[in-house]
Design a protein around this motif. Structure first.
Motif, PDB file in Angstrom:
ATOM      1  N   ASP A  95       0.841  -1.208   0.000  1.00  0.00           N
ATOM      2  CA  ASP A  95       0.000   0.000   0.000  1.00  0.00           C
ATOM      3  C   ASP A  95       0.873   1.253   0.000  1.00  0.00           C
ATOM      4  O   ASP A  95       0.619   2.207  -0.735  1.00  0.00           O
ATOM      5  N   GLY A  96       1.892   1.237   0.847  1.00  0.00           N
ATOM      6  CA  GLY A  96       2.801   2.385   0.934  1.00  0.00           C
ATOM      7  C   GLY A  96       3.547   2.615  -0.365  1.00  0.00           C
ATOM      8  O   GLY A  96       3.733   3.758  -0.796  1.00  0.00           O
ATOM      9  N   GLU A  97       3.954   1.509  -1.012  1.00  0.00           N
ATOM     10  CA  GLU A  97       4.683   1.639  -2.287  1.00  0.00           C
ATOM     11  C   GLU A  97       3.788   2.213  -3.375  1.00  0.00           C
ATOM     12  O   GLU A  97       4.217   3.065  -4.159  1.00  0.00           O
ATOM     13  N   LEU A  98       2.539   1.727  -3.412  1.00  0.00           N
ATOM     14  CA  LEU A  98       1.607   2.254  -4.410  1.00  0.00           C
ATOM     15  C   LEU A  98       1.370   3.742  -4.167  1.00  0.00           C
ATOM     16  O   LEU A  98       1.388   4.555  -5.104  1.00  0.00           O
ATOM     17  N   PHE A  99       1.155   4.109  -2.913  1.00  0.00           N
ATOM     18  CA  PHE A  99       0.919   5.501  -2.534  1.00  0.00           C
ATOM     19  C   PHE A  99       2.067   6.396  -3.014  1.00  0.00           C
ATOM     20  O   PHE A  99       1.856   7.410  -3.679  1.00  0.00           O
ATOM     21  N   GLU A 100       3.274   5.996  -2.691  1.00  0.00           N
ATOM     22  CA  GLU A 100       4.432   6.830  -3.043  1.00  0.00           C
ATOM     23  C   GLU A 100       4.686   6.849  -4.547  1.00  0.00           C
ATOM     24  O   GLU A 100       5.087   7.877  -5.102  1.00  0.00           O
ATOM     25  N   THR A 101       4.432   5.709  -5.194  1.00  0.00           N
ATOM     26  CA  THR A 101       4.626   5.658  -6.651  1.00  0.00           C
ATOM     27  C   THR A 101       3.662   6.587  -7.364  1.00  0.00           C
ATOM     28  O   THR A 101       4.040   7.300  -8.297  1.00  0.00           O
ATOM     29  N   VAL A 102       2.403   6.584  -6.927  1.00  0.00           N
ATOM     30  CA  VAL A 102       1.413   7.473  -7.549  1.00  0.00           C
ATOM     31  C   VAL A 102       1.839   8.932  -7.373  1.00  0.00           C
ATOM     32  O   VAL A 102       1.769   9.728  -8.306  1.00  0.00           O
ATOM     33  N   LEU A 103       2.302   9.278  -6.183  1.00  0.00           N
ATOM     34  CA  LEU A 103       2.679  10.667  -5.920  1.00  0.00           C
ATOM     35  C   LEU A 103       3.936  11.088  -6.684  1.00  0.00           C
ATOM     36  O   LEU A 103       4.216  12.278  -6.793  1.00  0.00           O
ATOM     37  N   ARG A 104       4.665  10.116  -7.196  1.00  0.00           N
ATOM     38  CA  ARG A 104       5.849  10.455  -8.007  1.00  0.00           C
ATOM     39  C   ARG A 104       5.493  10.649  -9.486  1.00  0.00           C
ATOM     40  O   ARG A 104       6.317  11.130 -10.260  1.00  0.00           O
ATOM     41  N   LEU A 105       4.273  10.264  -9.874  1.00  0.00           N
ATOM     42  CA  LEU A 105       3.865  10.450 -11.273  1.00  0.00           C
ATOM     43  C   LEU A 105       3.778  11.942 -11.596  1.00  0.00           C
ATOM     44  O   LEU A 105       3.466  12.745 -10.716  1.00  0.00           O
ATOM     45  N   PRO A 106       4.040  12.314 -12.834  1.00  0.00           N
ATOM     46  CA  PRO A 106       3.793  13.712 -13.225  1.00  0.00           C
ATOM     47  C   PRO A 106       2.344  14.087 -12.946  1.00  0.00           C
ATOM     48  O   PRO A 106       1.440  13.258 -13.089  1.00  0.00           O
ATOM     49  N   GLU A 107       2.141  15.334 -12.561  1.00  0.00           N
ATOM     50  CA  GLU A 107       0.810  15.766 -12.099  1.00  0.00           C
ATOM     51  C   GLU A 107      -0.299  15.470 -13.096  1.00  0.00           C
ATOM     52  O   GLU A 107      -1.385  15.030 -12.734  1.00  0.00           O
ATOM     53  N   LYS A 108      -0.032  15.710 -14.383  1.00  0.00           N
ATOM     54  CA  LYS A 108      -1.121  15.558 -15.357  1.00  0.00           C
ATOM     55  C   LYS A 108      -1.576  14.104 -15.495  1.00  0.00           C
ATOM     56  O   LYS A 108      -2.712  13.839 -15.857  1.00  0.00           O
ATOM     57  N   TYR A 109      -0.677  13.151 -15.223  1.00  0.00           N
ATOM     58  CA  TYR A 109      -1.093  11.749 -15.248  1.00  0.00           C
ATOM     59  C   TYR A 109      -1.713  11.364 -13.906  1.00  0.00           C
ATOM     60  O   TYR A 109      -2.659  10.594 -13.826  1.00  0.00           O
ATOM     61  N   ARG A 110      -1.152  11.936 -12.849  1.00  0.00           N
ATOM     62  CA  ARG A 110      -1.581  11.564 -11.479  1.00  0.00           C
ATOM     63  C   ARG A 110      -3.048  11.870 -11.242  1.00  0.00           C
ATOM     64  O   ARG A 110      -3.784  11.060 -10.696  1.00  0.00           O
TER      65      ARG A 110
END
Lengths: 160, 195
Positions: A95-110
């Motif tokens: 869960d933590g890895e998914l959370f951090e990975t999503v937040l590392r995506l460029p904003e327009k994709y996130r």
């Protein structure tokens, strides 16, 4: 139609907070954005077609306000994201890895990824909220998914 | 578990620190309206060509000038900057509720003739956020700059009454600089507003 603000707060406060956090990456800013969004609802004498219309309007306003916060000076004086993440308690390591990975995506994709997977909006609905074309949303969704798959490997399924 | 379920589970840890209370919203709304009122005094800046050259360049000074606001002569402090290329930047404070439709500086107190230009200003341009979208209003026109302004700057052209206006906006919806340039014939005038 309009709905009482108190009722909208109870239903959508959390949802708006998470959407705003996706952009601000900061609890204080996201909370300010949510407050400002409801203040704008109060100040805007607008009639809505349905509650779904209100929800989409609130999300759009919160997302745009969060983008504006990112451009302002005050944003830079807030708690770093890493410090805040340390205060969160994830149920599993994945869960933590998914959370951090999503937040590392460029904003327009996130934000497109968030509206699809968290708010469960369709491509057409996301296009309406973000005022983008459906093809643009599809491209962003595809690229965002690929980035998640590349980073998370088997923890992220291939979406059709 | 599907991707949606995984995603929602991961982000379920995000919660605001407390429930929003109506009292908080009303208090913040009142505070915001006071801030807007306090910001009513705007600064008008503009650049005007002047055929007279001066030795000192890059200098800024404040002078008493007679400025016509809507045909009424007012003596006011004006900050003048010599831009070094024959242009001078003039900056003065004008209350928003007295926004002039025409400004003409006829005397700068130093004997220089600066009557060769007049700045038409029917209405200050301003930004307005409506339903989360950012609009640039200028005179009778408006343009949606939401996408372009996402990175803090927006540039473009708007047409009104047969005139072409080139705009440049920077900053945020709350604090911004707007520059509008209108081309007419072989002359152009450039005005910049700050909020």
């Amino acid at each position: 139609m309009r709905q009482p603000v108190q009722m909208l707060i109870e239903r959508y406060q959390n949802s708006l907070f998470v959407a705003a956090f996706q952009i601000c990456k900061n609890r204080e800013d996201a909370e300010d954005v949510v407050q400002d969004t409801f203040i704008q609802y109060i100040a805007t004498k607008k009639e809505y077609e349905s509650e779904e219309h209100i929800r989409a309007w609130l999300l759009r306003v919160a997302i745009n306000k969060a983008k504006n916060v990112n451009l302002s000076f005050w944003h830079r004086n807030r708690q770093p994201l890493e410090d805040y993440i340390e205060t969160l308690t994830f149920e599993t390591k994945e869960d933590g890895e998914l959370f951090e990975t999503v937040l590392r995506l460029p904003e327009k994709y996130r934000i497109v990824i968030h509206l699809f997977y968290y708010e469960e909006y369709s491509v057409q609905e996301i296009a309406g909220v973000l005022k983008l074309s459906e093809s643009n949303v599809k491209v962003r969704l595809t690229r965002g998914r690929k980035m998640l798959k590349d980073a998370l490997k088997e923890e992220w399924e291939d979406d059709k | 578990m599907t991707n949606k379920e995984k995603y929602q589970k991961a982000f379920s840890v995000l919660k605001p620190s407390g429930n929003i209370r109506m009292e908080d919203l009303n208090m913040k709304r009142f505070h915001l309206s006071k801030v807007v009122a306090a910001a009513a005094a705007a600064v008008i800046c503009f650049v005007a060509s002047n055929s007279i050259c001066y030795a000192a360049t890059g200098n800024t000074w404040v002078e008493k000038m007679v400025v016509f606001f809507n045909g009424e002569a007012v003596e006011t402090d004006v900050e003048v900057t010599d831009l070094g290329d024959g242009n001078y930047s003039y900056s003065m404070e004008v209350p928003d509720d007295e926004a002039p439709s025409e400004i003409a500086i006829v005397s700068d107190g130093s004997g220089r003739n600066v009557t060769s230009f007049a700045i038409m200003k029917e209405e200050s341009p301003y930004l307005s956020e409506e339903e989360g979208e950012v609009w640039l209003y200028y005179q009778e026109g408006k343009v949606n700059i939401t996408e372009d302004f996402a990175d803090g700057t927006a540039e473009g052209t708007m047409s009104m009454n047969g005139n072409e206006y080139q705009y440049h906006v920077s900053g945020t919806v709350e604090e911004y600089d707007i520059s509008v340039e209108r081309n007419h014939g072989d002359k152009s005038c450039n005005q910049t507003w700050e909020n």
